[in-house]
Write a protein that holds these residues in place. Structure first.
Motif, mmCIF file in Angstrom:
data_model
loop_
_atom_site.group_PDB
_atom_site.id
_atom_site.type_symbol
_atom_site.label_atom_id
_atom_site.label_comp_id
_atom_site.label_asym_id
_atom_site.label_seq_id
_atom_site.Cartn_x
_atom_site.Cartn_y
_atom_site.Cartn_z
ATOM 1 N N ASP A 35 0.837 -1.210 0.000
ATOM 2 C CA ASP A 35 0.000 0.000 0.000
ATOM 3 C C ASP A 35 0.867 1.254 0.000
ATOM 4 N N TYR A 38 2.756 1.564 -3.466
ATOM 5 C CA TYR A 38 1.895 1.900 -4.598
ATOM 6 C C TYR A 38 1.274 3.287 -4.459
ATOM 7 N N TRP A 42 1.895 5.430 -7.824
ATOM 8 C CA TRP A 42 0.705 5.103 -8.616
ATOM 9 C C TRP A 42 0.840 5.525 -10.080
ATOM 10 N N THR A 73 0.170 -1.343 -9.664
ATOM 11 C CA THR A 73 -0.608 -0.129 -9.913
ATOM 12 C C THR A 73 -1.593 -0.311 -11.064
ATOM 13 N N GLU A 92 -4.488 -8.316 -6.299
ATOM 14 C CA GLU A 92 -3.463 -7.591 -5.546
ATOM 15 C C GLU A 92 -3.610 -7.880 -4.063
ATOM 16 N N SER A 94 -2.712 -5.549 -2.128
ATOM 17 C CA SER A 94 -2.881 -4.175 -1.667
ATOM 18 C C SER A 94 -4.340 -3.714 -1.763
ATOM 19 N N CYS A 97 -4.749 -0.616 -4.063
ATOM 20 C CA CYS A 97 -4.829 -0.892 -5.498
ATOM 21 C C CYS A 97 -6.196 -1.420 -5.879
ATOM 22 N N ARG A 100 -8.609 1.582 -5.987
ATOM 23 C CA ARG A 100 -8.388 2.515 -7.103
ATOM 24 C C ARG A 100 -8.736 1.890 -8.451
#
Length: 216
Positions: A35, A38, A42, A73, A92, A94, A97, A100
């Motif tokens: 996290d 990224y 990003w 990303t 992911e 994360s 990610c 987003r």
């Protein structure tokens, strides 16, 4: 403090051992770890692979169901989205990610490798870009790729070519050569090729494996 030559010897010959020793007390390959990375990177050029993007685009169709494993990303998926691809998926560790990419209209889900938390026979295309060198249980991971790929699917796999061992990248657990990668893939696939390429954004060489899943 250990001499660099000794550390390099361990990294070259016992990469997993080097990885474990050098990361004592450090939590790598965790959601919080990625996290943070990224969030900073990003839209960084270091996360964009133009040559890979063009290669994947040339070998796929906008109607294909495409999975990018550990997509980071999401730069590959975001490129394909701009080119009119709609059936895009990313895994992911994360949560940042995942959030987003979901906001961009890309289906993203959390998955803790080597397991891929998705149904069997789901994807026409599976991408694993710069991830295999992070995975200890590589045989299980490759079996998972076979499981989620549909019959007659295509898989794109990229790893650093004889560079970026754990002494260079602490989250790496192996340094691949063409021979090592070929030997590993031969245990799981019968129809594949391995070539060395370079991305226009990066000086390092990359091993590119093009894998074809047989029809039933």
């Amino acid at each position: 403090m250990l001499p660099w030559r000794f550390k390099n010897f361990i990294s070259e010959n016992f990469p997993l051992l080097y990885h474990k020793i050098s990361n004592i007390g450090v939590k790598v390959n965790t959601a919080a770890y990625w996290d943070e990375i990224y969030d900073k990177e990003w839209d960084s050029p270091k996360r964009i692979w133009p040559t890979k993007n063009k290669l994947i685009e040339s070998e796929t169709r906008p109607t294909d169901a495409i999975l990018d494993i550990a997509c980071g990303t999401g730069s590959i998926l975001r490129h394909l989205k701009k080119k009119g691809y709609q059936n895009l998926y990313g895994t992911e560790i994360s949560p940042l990610c995942k959030r987003r990419l979901t906001e961009l209209g890309i289906t993203a889900f959390e998955s803790h490798l080597p397991k891929i938390d998705y149904q069997d026979d789901s994807f026409d295309v599976v991408i694993a870009s710069q991830i295999l060198e992070h995975i200890i249980k590589r045989d299980r991971f490759l079996d998972e790729i076979k499981r989620v790929a549909r019959p007659d699917a295509t898989c794109f796999l990229f790893v650093p070519d004889d560079c970026l061992g754990p002494i260079d990248e602490p989250s790496h657990v192996i340094k691949f050569t063409r021979k090592k990668l070929t030997q590993l893939l031969s245990k799981h696939f019968t129809d594949f090729s391995v070539t060395s390429i370079k991305d226009e954004n990066f000086p390092m060489p990359i091993l590119y494996a093009h894998i074809r899943i047989p029809q039933d």
